[in-house]
Design an enzyme around this catalytic site. Structure first.
Site, mmCIF file in Angstrom:
data_model
loop_
_atom_site.group_PDB
_atom_site.id
_atom_site.type_symbol
_atom_site.label_atom_id
_atom_site.label_comp_id
_atom_site.label_asym_id
_atom_site.label_seq_id
_atom_site.Cartn_x
_atom_site.Cartn_y
_atom_site.Cartn_z
ATOM 1 N N CYS A 123 5.737 -14.305 36.151
ATOM 2 C CA CYS A 123 5.174 -14.094 37.484
ATOM 3 C C CYS A 123 4.152 -12.975 37.477
ATOM 4 O O CYS A 123 3.255 -12.935 38.326
ATOM 5 C CB CYS A 123 6.281 -13.813 38.494
ATOM 6 S SG CYS A 123 7.351 -12.434 38.065
ATOM 7 N N GLU A 127 11.054 -13.114 45.671
ATOM 8 C CA GLU A 127 9.866 -12.857 44.846
ATOM 9 C C GLU A 127 9.271 -14.219 44.533
ATOM 10 O O GLU A 127 9.935 -15.073 43.946
ATOM 11 C CB GLU A 127 10.261 -12.097 43.580
ATOM 12 C CG GLU A 127 9.059 -11.561 42.801
ATOM 13 C CD GLU A 127 8.478 -12.600 41.862
ATOM 14 O OE1 GLU A 127 7.341 -13.064 42.120
ATOM 15 O OE2 GLU A 127 9.149 -12.959 40.897
#
Length: 642
Positions: A448, A413
């Site tokens: 994020c 990720e």
């Protein structure tokens, strides 16, 4: 040693490449810091540039085949940015091929300087910088490459090159470490972590584990794995439930630790502890899943543990993100070697203590601390069978290269430049502004999934910006240990400087720059005031790059087609959101938004523990995390006949 600085091909024709990583602004800022630091120290500077002439064509053959004219003498693209321009007396070496050593001019210059140590910065790392470093090394120079002052338009090739050079006695150091080493300071003493809200307070020094320590950690995990894999899924799930109980018991202390060590507001820290607990419980609930089933006459398929998993985890969610990886890895019978980010080391050590208290077998989860090189050593260790990583673009490229070389699975990720589209028919425009502000500036934008951009219909743009300013001003900026705080400090002084530089570079192209809290920030910490930047240049760095700080970019959309183009017009694709009541717009958004997570009438921040979590494009590699996806990554399929 007698050092000299080589600046290689820092010319506008190269720096303007849209695929350059890092971006032009960030690269020039770091190279300028290196140049200024070397000049202050009296280190000689040599400028190396590609120079092409139209009337005397000595271009490289592949440029001729491609019809490529770059860095033509006398053109703006041939010049360096003003911050990197040569000064009187600083030698300039022209070249037409990869290495500036061809032709002997650079040898003469360096011989005249008496240099035996070369510090190299510039573009492209995978080509001219690499050729320069290797030719210098072959000639007997000590070579340092300034890691954050080199760029490339082929990022994966650059990641391979970075490791290749480091394995051949070329030291790869960030600019600050280069300057410290030029002053005679040590280059590899570990990482001193300061409290983000009180930068005069050192918390710990993180030692940098070398290959031997990594190998011991991997060996310990592999030795513990057979007995763990042989245990029943119910027994493995019981460990996760015991750990969840311990997290609940220590929730207040863990939230306080998060506030101190990473600057996370304490209320948000409790939320992270709760999310970590929920991730453990969600994984444990899958202990009853059938991992074997018939396929056809005489055949069946089964899912078996992958083996030993390397976990490389970030500092911004140092508890929940590792637990989201650790829980399924253990549930499905794997062992783990865990490399946390340096600033997350304190929480990682506490999790290891809680694991031991919960009854985790010795060695099954092995912790190694260090920097990016330590992470690469973990991923490269032959005892590692798969890698799960959360990090930035550079970490992702390094992981891709290492995992491809070893043919091991990767789940990565890699961040998001997330956009929310706001339309005039939104059910509650003020509510949308409040949600976007909270999503953009909570935990100082260091998530994020944070709302990095908001794309607003032209017809409601000015009204929404006013609402957004008011909603941002209402957020409490302050001490992360205070229950009322919503926006705390950023992680470090270096992060503060990086974010401030990005805002400064954006200002000339911005339609407005607003700091609703004013310039006043709490003293003593790495604080950045929440900043709203209006920018209608979709190609500008402030739009295209993930700032990972309390910065929200507002883009104006002429119509919904334009809004979707803006939403999809960045290389990331983690989360996208839409605030609109119109069914046709909602349907188009769900059909056309290029992101792994889509939200309606909600900010981009936050995610459910059972839903797949993963990005498209540059935001992710491999399968997503959580839910059913965990089984797909942490086990592998076998077909059995007979």
């Amino acid at each position: 040693m007698k050092p000299a600085l080589l600046l290689v091909d820092l010319q506008e024709d190269y720096l303007r490449s849209p695929s350059l990583e890092p971006s032009r602004g960030a690269l020039v800022e770091r190279a300028a810091a290196l140049l200024a630091g070397c000049r202050r120290r009296g280190v000689p500077v040599v400028h190396v540039r590609t120079t092409v002439y139209r009337d005397d064509d000595h271009r490289m053959e592949h440029w001729k085949r491609l019809g490529r004219w770059r860095c033509v003498a006398g053109t703006p693209g041939h010049a360096a940015p003003a911050a990197l321009a040569p000064r009187d007396g600083e030698p300039v070496v022209d070249k037409t091929a990869f290495s500036p050593f061809l032709g002997g001019r650079l040898d003469e210059v360096l011989g005249g300087l008496g240099a035996d140590l070369l510090v190299v910065a510039g573009v492209h790392l995978h080509a001219c910088v690499r050729a320069t470093a290797l030719d210098a090394y072959q000639r007997g120079f000590t070579v340092w490459v300034a890691d954050d002052a080199v760029g490339s338009d082929d990022a994966l090739h650059a990641a391979v090159t970075r490791r290749y050079l480091a394995e051949r006695a070329v030291e790869v150091l960030p600019v600050d470490a280069v300057l410290a080493a030029l002053d005679g300071g040590p280059r590899a003493t570990g990482f001193v972590h300061l409290a983000p809200a009180d930068v005069e307070r050192p918390l710990w020094r993180v030692p940098v584990a070398g290959p031997d320590e990594v190998a011991r950690a991997t060996a310990a995990a592999r030795a513990a794995r057979p007995a763990w894999s042989a245990a029943t899924p119910a027994a493995r799930a019981a460990l996760l439930r015991r750990l969840a109980t311990l997290l609940g018991r220590d929730a207040a202390a863990l939230a306080a630790q998060l506030a101190l060590e990473v600057g996370k507001p304490i209320a948000q820290g409790r939320d992270e502890v709760g999310r970590g607990t929920a991730l453990l419980e969600a994984a444990a609930r899958r202990a009853d899943e059938a991992l074997e089933a018939p396929c056809g006459p005489g055949s069946r398929r089964r899912r078996v543990p992958v083996g030993t998993i390397a976990l490389v985890t970030p500092w911004n969610n140092p508890l929940a993100i590792p637990l989201g990886k650790l829980a399924p890895a253990l549930l499905y019978g794997n062992a783990v070697v865990w490399k946390p980010a340096p600033a997350g080391t304190g929480i990682a050590r506490r999790v290891m203590e809680l694991l031991a208290e919960a009854g985790c077998p010795a060695g099954l989860v092995s912790l190694v601390s260090g920097d990016a090189r330590t992470a690469e050593a973990v991923m490269a260790d032959p005892g590692v069978d798969a890698v799960a990583l959360t990090g930035g673009a550079a970490a992702g490229r390094a992981a891709q290269a290492l995992c491809a070389r070893r043919h091991v699975p990767l789940q990565a990720e890699l961040g998001g430049n997330n956009a929310a589209i706001v339309w005039s028919d939104a059910a509650d425009l003020a509510g949308a502004a409040r949600l976007v502000a909270e999503g953009a500036f909570g935990f100082a934008g260091q998530r994020c999934t944070a709302n990095r951009r908001v794309i607003v219909e032209a017809g409601c743009h000015d009204r929404f910006v006013d609402l957004l300013r008011d909603a941002t001003a209402a957020l409490v900026l302050g001490d992360p240990a205070d229950e009322a705080t919503q926006v705390g400090p950023v992680i470090s002084l270096a992060a503060r400087a990086r974010i401030a530089a990005a805002i400064e570079r954006a200002a000339p192209a911005a339609s407005f720059v607003v700091t609703p809290h004013g310039d006043a920030v709490p003293p003593g910490g790495a604080y950045v005031a929440p900043t709203i930047v209006g920018c209608d240049d979709a190609a500008h760095e402030i739009v295209q790059e993930e700032t990972f700080g309390p910065v929200l970019v507002v883009e104006r959309a002429a119509d919904f087609d334009h809004a979707l183009r803006l939403c999809n017009g960045v290389r990331h694709g983690l989360v996208a959101a839409l605030f609109s009541a119109a069914p046709e717009r909602r349907a188009r958004f769900l059909a056309e938004a290029q992101a792994g997570i889509l939200k309606l009438d909600a900010a981009t921040a936050g995610a459910d523990v059972e839903a797949p979590f993963g990005g498209w494009k540059a935001s992710g590699v491999g399968p997503p995390e959580h839910g059913d996806s965990n089984r797909e990554f942490y086990t592998r399929t076998q077909a059995v006949y007979g």
